[in-house]
Design a protein around this motif. Structure first.
Motif, PDB file in Angstrom:
ATOM      1  N   ARG A 144       0.698  -1.494   0.306  1.00 42.73           N
ATOM      2  CA  ARG A 144      -0.138  -0.159  -0.161  1.00 42.73           C
ATOM      3  C   ARG A 144       1.428   1.153  -0.303  1.00 42.73           C
ATOM      4  O   ARG A 144       0.160   2.116  -0.140  1.00 42.73           O
ATOM      5  CB  ARG A 144      -0.459  -0.274   1.162  1.00 42.73           C
ATOM      6  N   GLU A 147       3.646   3.105  -4.195  1.00 43.72           N
ATOM      7  CA  GLU A 147       2.080   3.650  -5.722  1.00 43.72           C
ATOM      8  C   GLU A 147       2.713   2.698  -6.618  1.00 43.72           C
ATOM      9  O   GLU A 147       2.084   2.164  -6.866  1.00 43.72           O
ATOM     10  CB  GLU A 147       2.056   4.835  -5.521  1.00 43.72           C
ATOM     11  N   ASP A 148       4.227   2.807  -7.383  1.00 44.09           N
ATOM     12  CA  ASP A 148       4.149   1.964  -8.295  1.00 44.09           C
ATOM     13  C   ASP A 148       4.552   0.639  -8.334  1.00 44.09           C
ATOM     14  O   ASP A 148       5.037   0.078  -7.156  1.00 44.09           O
ATOM     15  CB  ASP A 148       6.202   2.095  -8.371  1.00 44.09           C
ATOM     16  N   ARG A 227      -8.145  -4.427 -10.910  1.00 45.23           N
ATOM     17  CA  ARG A 227      -7.610  -2.543 -10.287  1.00 45.23           C
ATOM     18  C   ARG A 227      -5.817  -2.340 -10.758  1.00 45.23           C
ATOM     19  O   ARG A 227      -6.491  -1.087 -10.684  1.00 45.23           O
ATOM     20  CB  ARG A 227      -6.923  -3.150  -8.707  1.00 45.23           C
ATOM     21  N   ARG A 228      -5.742  -3.071 -10.939  1.00 45.70           N
ATOM     22  CA  ARG A 228      -4.464  -2.642 -12.571  1.00 45.70           C
ATOM     23  C   ARG A 228      -4.907  -1.807 -13.684  1.00 45.70           C
ATOM     24  O   ARG A 228      -4.318  -0.786 -13.875  1.00 45.70           O
ATOM     25  CB  ARG A 228      -3.218  -3.983 -11.992  1.00 45.70           C
ATOM     26  N   ARG A 231      -6.435   1.358 -12.436  1.00 49.54           N
ATOM     27  CA  ARG A 231      -5.112   2.390 -12.211  1.00 49.54           C
ATOM     28  C   ARG A 231      -4.339   3.145 -14.008  1.00 49.54           C
ATOM     29  O   ARG A 231      -4.101   4.058 -13.352  1.00 49.54           O
ATOM     30  CB  ARG A 231      -3.776   1.658 -11.531  1.00 49.54           C
ATOM     31  N   GLY A 234      -6.069   5.160 -15.966  1.00 48.44           N
ATOM     32  CA  GLY A 234      -6.438   6.398 -14.536  1.00 48.44           C
ATOM     33  C   GLY A 234      -5.291   7.224 -15.267  1.00 48.44           C
ATOM     34  O   GLY A 234      -5.384   8.341 -15.387  1.00 48.44           O
ATOM     35  N   LEU A 235      -3.608   6.749 -15.591  1.00 55.47           N
ATOM     36  CA  LEU A 235      -2.873   7.252 -15.679  1.00 55.47           C
ATOM     37  C   LEU A 235      -2.824   8.086 -17.468  1.00 55.47           C
ATOM     38  O   LEU A 235      -2.640   9.030 -17.585  1.00 55.47           O
ATOM     39  CB  LEU A 235      -2.148   6.436 -15.608  1.00 55.47           C
TER      40      LEU A 235
ATOM     41  N   THR B  40     -16.100   1.156 -11.325  1.00 61.06           N
ATOM     42  CA  THR B  40     -14.866   1.903 -12.292  1.00 61.06           C
ATOM     43  C   THR B  40     -14.986   1.388 -13.122  1.00 61.06           C
ATOM     44  O   THR B  40     -14.839   2.623 -13.942  1.00 61.06           O
ATOM     45  CB  THR B  40     -14.282   1.896 -10.662  1.00 61.06           C
TER      46      THR B  40
END
Lengths: 242, 74
Positions: A144, A147-148, A227-228, A231, A234-235, B40
């Motif tokens: 957690r 972050e990377d 989740r990845r 992410r 999002g990036l 999401t």
């Protein structure tokens, strides 16, 4: 489908999606069978009815170590083979392993109070299992914190492999040191010392817990892949907004 | 039933309650987490954000229906 095919996250998601409902159904059937066998099993001549705690304590303790073993193999996958799902597998397993370890500690304490007269004793077996629980929490915190995911994966893999030294310590602690905990009574070179009337419910419950672990682990891996992906998207969105 | 568990019935019942809580807690955690992540991801895709591999697939087969593309991504 080969193991190499499953290295592709999309193929893995399809595979997990097909397998999870079957595994979940098998878990329910095995737990139902196991609980019936536990209810029908006799009381122990020394422990009395308290022996029934063993049918959940022993499987949880086994799974606490098995889950860490899965994480150790995954750590090798991350560091040596750079398998794309290795860190996903390790990260998904950690909360499940932590929960089973906590359950082993709690049920062990609840068995220890009436049998040993104490909830806790700082002996080798109990302390090494507590260390395992702390290792799980430390790893979850590490993932957690960084972050990377790539950097986090390498750091966690190294820590997992260092921590795996604790597994043989837990297993052989009852042979190496004087401890309140009884020695192994199932996995022995000369065979189990438990009567068949107790071994069968114990084995069924252990199998039920193991299939539960497989179901939860696959589902948690599926979540980790999603989740990845979120992410990464999002990036991408953040990069496009610049 | 509880009386038949002997003088330590509370310890036995507490152990089984803890195991039930752990199993149900983990199950709920993975189910709710999956729902939240799916929600999401769907929201992001609705905004036109797709993965590189999905964009490449769409370029190669522009006639592919949207449902099939989403299914491939899942």
């Amino acid at each position: 489908m080969s193991l190499a095919d499953l290295a592709n996250p999309t193929r893995f998601l399809a595979f997990a999606g097909r397998l999870i409902p079957w595994l979940a159904s098998l878990t329910v059937v095995l737990f139902a069978t196991g609980l019936v066998l536990v209810a029908r099993s006799p009381a122990d001549y020394l422990q009395g009815e308290t022996v029934r705690i063993m049918y959940i304590h022993v499987p949880s303790a086994w799974l606490s170590m098995l889950t860490y073993g899965i994480m150790a193999v995954s750590a090798l996958g991350t560091l040596v083979w750079r398998h794309p799902l290795a860190d996903v597998a390790a990260r998904a397993a950690a909360p499940i392993g932590a929960t089973f370890t906590a359950l082993a500690l709690v049920t062990g304490s609840l068995w220890g109070r009436p049998m040993w007269g104490t909830y806790w004793e700082w002996d080798a077996r109990l302390t090494s299992v507590l260390v395992l629980f702390i290792m799980y929490l430390g790893l979850i915190a590490l993932w957690r914190t960084i972050e990377d995911p790539t950097r986090g994966a390498r750091a966690a893999a190294i820590l997992i492999l260092v921590g795996s030294v604790n597994l043989p310590i837990i297993k052989f602690s009852v042979d190496w040191w004087n401890t309140l905990h009884q020695p192994a009574s199932v996995f022995r070179i000369d065979g189990p010392t438990i009567d068949a009337t107790m071994l069968l419910p114990l084995a069924t419950m252990a199998l039920a817990f193991t299939v539960l672990l497989a179901t939860l682990h696959l589902a948690a891996m599926r979540n980790e892949i999603l989740r990845r992906r979120i992410r990464a998207l999002g990036l991408t969105a953040a990069g496009a907004a610049r | 039933m509880i009386a038949s568990l002997g003088p330590y019935a509370n310890f036995i019942l507490l152990s089984y309650a803890a195991a039930t809580l752990a199993a149900l807690g983990l199950t709920l955690w993975v189910i709710l987490d999956h729902r939240r992540l799916r929600h999401t991801l769907t929201a992001l895709e609705a905004r036109g954000l797709t993965r590189r591999s999905a964009r490449a697939a769409a370029r190669l087969a522009p006639e592919t229906p949207l449902e099939t593309t989403l299914e491939t991504q899942a």
